[in-house]
Each structure stands twice: as C-alpha cells, then as structure tokens.
Design a protein around this motif. Structure first.
Motif, PDB file in Angstrom:
ATOM      1  N   VAL A 238     -38.547  96.118  45.410  1.00 21.76           N
ATOM      2  CA  VAL A 238     -38.580  94.665  45.633  1.00 21.76           C
ATOM      3  C   VAL A 238     -37.924  93.887  44.491  1.00 21.76           C
ATOM      4  CG1 VAL A 238     -40.651  94.828  47.064  1.00 21.76           C
ATOM      5  CG2 VAL A 238     -40.903  94.499  44.605  1.00 21.76           C
ATOM      6  N   ARG A 239     -37.823  94.496  43.324  1.00 22.53           N
ATOM      7  CA  ARG A 239     -37.209  93.813  42.175  1.00 22.53           C
ATOM      8  C   ARG A 239     -35.696  93.842  42.328  1.00 22.53           C
ATOM      9  NH1 ARG A 239     -35.186  91.150  38.649  1.00 22.53           N
ATOM     10  NH2 ARG A 239     -35.797  91.114  36.433  1.00 22.53           N
ATOM     11  N   GLU A 240     -35.082  92.657  42.373  1.00 15.24           N
ATOM     12  CA  GLU A 240     -33.646  92.568  42.579  1.00 15.24           C
ATOM     13  C   GLU A 240     -32.917  92.280  41.274  1.00 15.24           C
ATOM     14  OE1 GLU A 240     -32.566  89.863  45.630  1.00 15.24           O
ATOM     15  OE2 GLU A 240     -33.489  91.037  47.240  1.00 15.24           O
ATOM     16  N   GLN A 241     -31.707  92.838  41.205  1.00 18.14           N
ATOM     17  CA  GLN A 241     -30.816  92.590  40.073  1.00 18.14           C
ATOM     18  C   GLN A 241     -29.413  92.415  40.630  1.00 18.14           C
ATOM     19  OE1 GLN A 241     -29.737  95.771  37.164  1.00 18.14           O
ATOM     20  NE2 GLN A 241     -30.828  94.473  35.689  1.00 18.14           N
ATOM     21  N   PHE A 242     -28.781  91.306  40.319  1.00 20.40           N
ATOM     22  CA  PHE A 242     -27.448  90.985  40.840  1.00 20.40           C
ATOM     23  C   PHE A 242     -27.426  91.041  42.363  1.00 20.40           C
ATOM     24  CE2 PHE A 242     -26.666  93.081  36.668  1.00 20.40           C
ATOM     25  CZ  PHE A 242     -26.296  91.939  35.971  1.00 20.40           C
ATOM     26  N   GLY A 243     -28.509  90.535  42.962  1.00 21.32           N
ATOM     27  CA  GLY A 243     -28.548  90.417  44.415  1.00 21.32           C
ATOM     28  C   GLY A 243     -28.892  91.678  45.177  1.00 21.32           C
ATOM     29  N   ARG A 244     -29.246  92.742  44.477  1.00 27.51           N
ATOM     30  CA  ARG A 244     -29.593  94.000  45.146  1.00 27.51           C
ATOM     31  C   ARG A 244     -30.882  94.568  44.552  1.00 27.51           C
ATOM     32  NH1 ARG A 244     -24.654  97.837  44.236  1.00 27.51           N
ATOM     33  NH2 ARG A 244     -26.121  99.314  45.208  1.00 27.51           N
ATOM     34  N   PRO A 245     -31.729  95.206  45.380  1.00 29.43           N
ATOM     35  CA  PRO A 245     -32.932  95.846  44.829  1.00 29.43           C
ATOM     36  C   PRO A 245     -32.546  96.926  43.829  1.00 29.43           C
ATOM     37  CG  PRO A 245     -33.076  95.674  47.218  1.00 29.43           C
ATOM     38  CD  PRO A 245     -31.668  95.306  46.855  1.00 29.43           C
ATOM     39  N   LEU A 246     -33.346  97.050  42.792  1.00 34.49           N
ATOM     40  CA  LEU A 246     -33.076  98.081  41.790  1.00 34.49           C
ATOM     41  C   LEU A 246     -33.046  99.473  42.402  1.00 34.49           C
ATOM     42  CD1 LEU A 246     -35.293  96.893  38.804  1.00 34.49           C
ATOM     43  CD2 LEU A 246     -32.795  96.956  38.879  1.00 34.49           C
ATOM     44  N   ALA A 247     -33.817  99.688  43.462  1.00 32.58           N
ATOM     45  CA  ALA A 247     -33.895 101.007  44.085  1.00 32.58           C
ATOM     46  C   ALA A 247     -32.576 101.455  44.693  1.00 32.58           C
ATOM     47  CB  ALA A 247     -34.982 101.018  45.159  1.00 32.58           C
ATOM     48  N   THR A 248     -31.638 100.530  44.895  1.00 29.57           N
ATOM     49  CA  THR A 248     -30.335 100.911  45.461  1.00 29.57           C
ATOM     50  C   THR A 248     -29.377 101.411  44.385  1.00 29.57           C
ATOM     51  OG1 THR A 248     -29.435  98.663  45.249  1.00 29.57           O
ATOM     52  CG2 THR A 248     -30.626  99.209  47.292  1.00 29.57           C
ATOM     53  N   ARG A 249     -29.749 101.281  43.128  1.00 27.25           N
ATOM     54  CA  ARG A 249     -28.868 101.719  42.029  1.00 27.25           C
ATOM     55  C   ARG A 249     -28.977 103.235  41.859  1.00 27.25           C
ATOM     56  NH1 ARG A 249     -25.716  97.216  41.118  1.00 27.25           N
ATOM     57  NH2 ARG A 249     -27.050  95.378  41.361  1.00 27.25           N
ATOM     58  N   GLN A 250     -27.843 103.878  41.703  1.00 35.78           N
ATOM     59  CA  GLN A 250     -27.831 105.339  41.617  1.00 35.78           C
ATOM     60  C   GLN A 250     -28.619 105.843  40.417  1.00 35.78           C
ATOM     61  OE1 GLN A 250     -24.090 107.445  40.754  1.00 35.78           O
ATOM     62  NE2 GLN A 250     -24.529 108.738  42.524  1.00 35.78           N
ATOM     63  N   ALA A 251     -28.493 105.181  39.288  1.00 39.41           N
ATOM     64  CA  ALA A 251     -29.214 105.630  38.087  1.00 39.41           C
ATOM     65  C   ALA A 251     -30.723 105.580  38.315  1.00 39.41           C
ATOM     66  CB  ALA A 251     -28.825 104.765  36.894  1.00 39.41           C
ATOM     67  N   VAL A 252     -31.199 104.540  38.999  1.00 37.25           N
ATOM     68  CA  VAL A 252     -32.624 104.426  39.293  1.00 37.25           C
ATOM     69  C   VAL A 252     -33.055 105.533  40.249  1.00 37.25           C
ATOM     70  CG1 VAL A 252     -34.388 102.968  40.382  1.00 37.25           C
ATOM     71  CG2 VAL A 252     -32.682 101.949  38.858  1.00 37.25           C
ATOM     72  N   GLN A 253     -32.244 105.788  41.253  1.00 38.99           N
ATOM     73  CA  GLN A 253     -32.561 106.832  42.227  1.00 38.99           C
ATOM     74  C   GLN A 253     -32.641 108.208  41.563  1.00 38.99           C
ATOM     75  OE1 GLN A 253     -29.490 106.444  45.160  1.00 38.99           O
ATOM     76  NE2 GLN A 253     -30.327 104.548  46.026  1.00 38.99           N
ATOM     77  N   LEU A 254     -31.710 108.500  40.667  1.00 41.44           N
ATOM     78  CA  LEU A 254     -31.704 109.801  40.000  1.00 41.44           C
ATOM     79  C   LEU A 254     -32.913 109.942  39.080  1.00 41.44           C
ATOM     80  CD1 LEU A 254     -27.903 110.163  39.128  1.00 41.44           C
ATOM     81  CD2 LEU A 254     -29.183 111.375  40.893  1.00 41.44           C
TER      82      LEU A 254
END
Length: 374
Positions: A238-254
């Motif tokens: 739910v936390r967004e950064q630059f208009g996208r949820p953090l969970a969509t970032r590859q580094a976060v996913q890894l």
C-alpha cells in the motif's frame, strides 16, 4: 518424512491462532511491557492448549509456538512447554509426573530452563550439587546470568557441571530482574545451597531436553519471521513511491523473496526435528540444524522486515520493531550461528562410522535416578 499435522494438532493450532489473534494486539503487548499478559495466558490455559502439549507432541508445540511468534505474544508457552511439560513427561518418574504435570497443564505452575539452548551453562559461579545420601535430591550453588520467563516461573530446570538435570522451585532460589533485548519476563538465577530434585538420567535427559528446547525455540522463531514478513508485505503493498506501490519494485520483491525462503527453511527444519523427537528417532543433529537456521536466517528475516518498512521501520513503537527485537533475542538465546555450526560439526565428527550423524536419545518411559532400583 510426513509433517502433515494430525487433526488434533491442526485443531490446537487453529484455536491458538484465534485466541492469540483476538487478544495479542499491539496495544495490549505495548501495555504488558516485559511482563506476561496474564489474561492471555489464562485464556490459553482455559482453552486447554498447554494441557494438550503432551498429546500433540513436540510438532504440535512447534505449531502453537509459530502462532505465538506471529504476534509476539507475551506468554511463557515455549519455556513451560519445553522445560516443563515435555521434560517431566519424557523424563520424570511416575511420582514426579503425578505431582508436577497437573499444575503445568492448568497454567498454575510455569517452568523454564536455566541454560541457553547452546548447552553451555552461563554461570556466575560453577553450579554444583551436593547430596545428603539421597541420589534424587541435592543442593545447588551458583548462578545463571539470565533465564527467559524466570520471573513468571514456579520451577526452573538447572543442569549441573555433570549435565545432571535438577528441578528447583523458584521460591527457594534468588531471582533478580533482568532486562533483555526482547520484552521477556527474564531474571538472573542465584543459587545458594538451594534444595533441588533430580530429573531423569544424565546425560541422556539433558541432551534430550536440550534438543527439544532448540526445536521449540526454532519454531517460535519461524513464527516471528513469518509475522515480520507478513507486516512487510502488507506495508509495501500500500505504500507508494513515485506513483507505484513499493511491492512492484524488483529490489523489494527480491528482498521479500529471500526472507520468505529463509522463513520456510526455519520452519521445515524445525518440523523435521520435532517429527524425529515425536517418532523416537535420533534428533540431535536435526535440532542443531533447526537452531542454526533459526539463529542465522532468523536475524536476516527480521532485519529485512524492518528495512522494507523504510523510515517506519526505525520507529521503536511500530509493531514490526517487536519482531526485530524478538528475532535478535532468539538468535542470542539459541547461541548464534557460528557456535551452533561448530557444535553441529563436532557432533558429526564424533559420530561412529556407519552410524549416521544423529545421537539424540529418546524419552525414558519411567526414569529412575541412578543408584535407585526400579
């Protein structure tokens, strides 16, 4: 190997999850400080969960402790389960079982163990036993720097220098408050010619209780890590950064994927060690393996959980910080990855050729102190 819970084990786990989910809220935990949540412990005992441990076995206890760890509930379930219920049931005499188990089942008695799960007694002085002609009785002198849940305990299991297990009533010993990293009700144990009764045969009982404790606290760590990761997943979704949820970032996913794999490794090794204990198989190496994963991987997971919360993870009042504190405390209590790996290497090196690496004894159905006849 089949780690599928029995109907009784699954029912106990679901009941524990429901009670803990309802009562172990962040607000109640914060209010409890380093003390036990007496109302929660009373609810668990009224539901018959501690009393069920003997029936559902160590694997069942691990399942209950997973649920406790998910919410970091302030109750002495791990200590009284490993050092009380299972220790007395597996190694106590018939008289000891009849006298001690009812109180432990009902929660009116609480047990803990006065030694780290690494097996080395951390003492301010050497714990020695001096008998008076009765091999089942002794008097202990010495001390242990910190014992988890000691301030709640009515009984504490103490090993002496010869790895003989002695059961001490805390009302006969000195108990001094100790503050730990995690908000556990811990204390410093002081023994000064303190009366004690022997439990089981040495060193078989000591090695078995040690393996059970390592497995139980590894199961607790599996729950702590699962809870930390669940909070991180919910937050980054739910936390967004630059208009996208953090969970969509590859580094976060890894980072989250690595934490998930570590958590599953802790869980499966704890399950295997518990399954071995419940089925009477040698399990010393399995318990050490579970403890190593819980120590080494556990601290990685709770660090990841806090890191994935970003700036919120630095808030000491945030719920995820409790998981961080518990994870680091369990790492310390289990002994640290390096020490556990060294102990596992020693165990494998000492195994006889062709005998396999395991060397843990099973329970003694009716142990009698050495020197007494059956």
């Amino acid at each position: 190997m089949d780690f599928t819970p029995t109907e009784e084990q699954e029912a106990a786990r679901e009941l524990a999850a429901r009670i803990l989910g309802d009562l172990a809220t962040h607000e109640r935990l914060a209010a409890a400080g380093s003390g036990t949540d007496a109302e929660l412990w009373k609810a668990l005992c009224a539901a018959g969960l501690p009393a069920a441990v003997e029936e559902i076995g160590l694997l069942g206890l691990v399942l209950l402790l997973e649920e406790q760890g998910r919410v970091t509930a302030q109750v002495p379930l791990a200590a009284t389960g490993a050092y009380g219920l299972l220790a007395v049931a597996r190694h106590g005499t018939a008289e000891q079982r009849d006298r001690l188990l009812p109180g432990l089942r009902e929660g009116t008695a609480v047990a803990t163990g006065a030694f780290p799960a690494t097996g080395a007694v951390t003492a301010t002085g050497t714990v020695i036993a001096t008998g008076a002609g009765d091999p089942g009785r002794g008097r202990l002198t010495g001390g242990v720097g910190w014992v988890p849940w000691l301030r709640d305990a009515t009984h504490v299991l103490v090993p002496d220098a010869e790895r003989v297990l002695w059961l001490v009533r805390t009302e006969d010993a000195g108990v001094e408050p100790v503050e730990l990293t995690a908000p556990w009700s811990a204390g410093r144990l002081v023994l000064d010619d303190t009366p004690a009764e022997r439990l089981g045969r040495a060193p078989e009982a000591y090695e078995d209780v040690l393996a059970v404790a390592r497995t139980a606290f590894a199961g607790l760590q599996a729950g702590v890590c699962a809870g930390s990761l669940a909070r991180a997943v919910a937050y980054t979704s739910v936390r967004e950064q630059f208009g996208r949820p953090l969970a969509t970032r590859q580094a976060v996913q890894l980072r989250a994927a690595d934490a998930y794999m570590d958590t599953e490794a802790i869980r499966v090794t704890a399950y295997e060690a518990a399954w071995r204990a419940d089925t009477g198989r040698p399990g010393a190496a399995a318990a050490l393996t579970a403890a190593w994963w819980a120590s080494e991987a556990g601290k990685r997971v709770v660090h990841s959980g806090q890191h994935l919360h970003g700036g919120m993870g630095a808030d000491l009042d945030h719920p995820v910080h409790r998981h961080f504190l518990w994870g680091r405390q369990l790492d310390a209590y289990l002994g640290g990855g390096t020490a556990l790996l060294a102990a596992l290497g020693d165990l494998l090196a000492e195994a006889e050729p062709g005998a396999g690496p395991e060397a843990s004894p099973g329970p003694d159905p009716d142990p009698t102190p050495e020197g007494e006849s059956r």
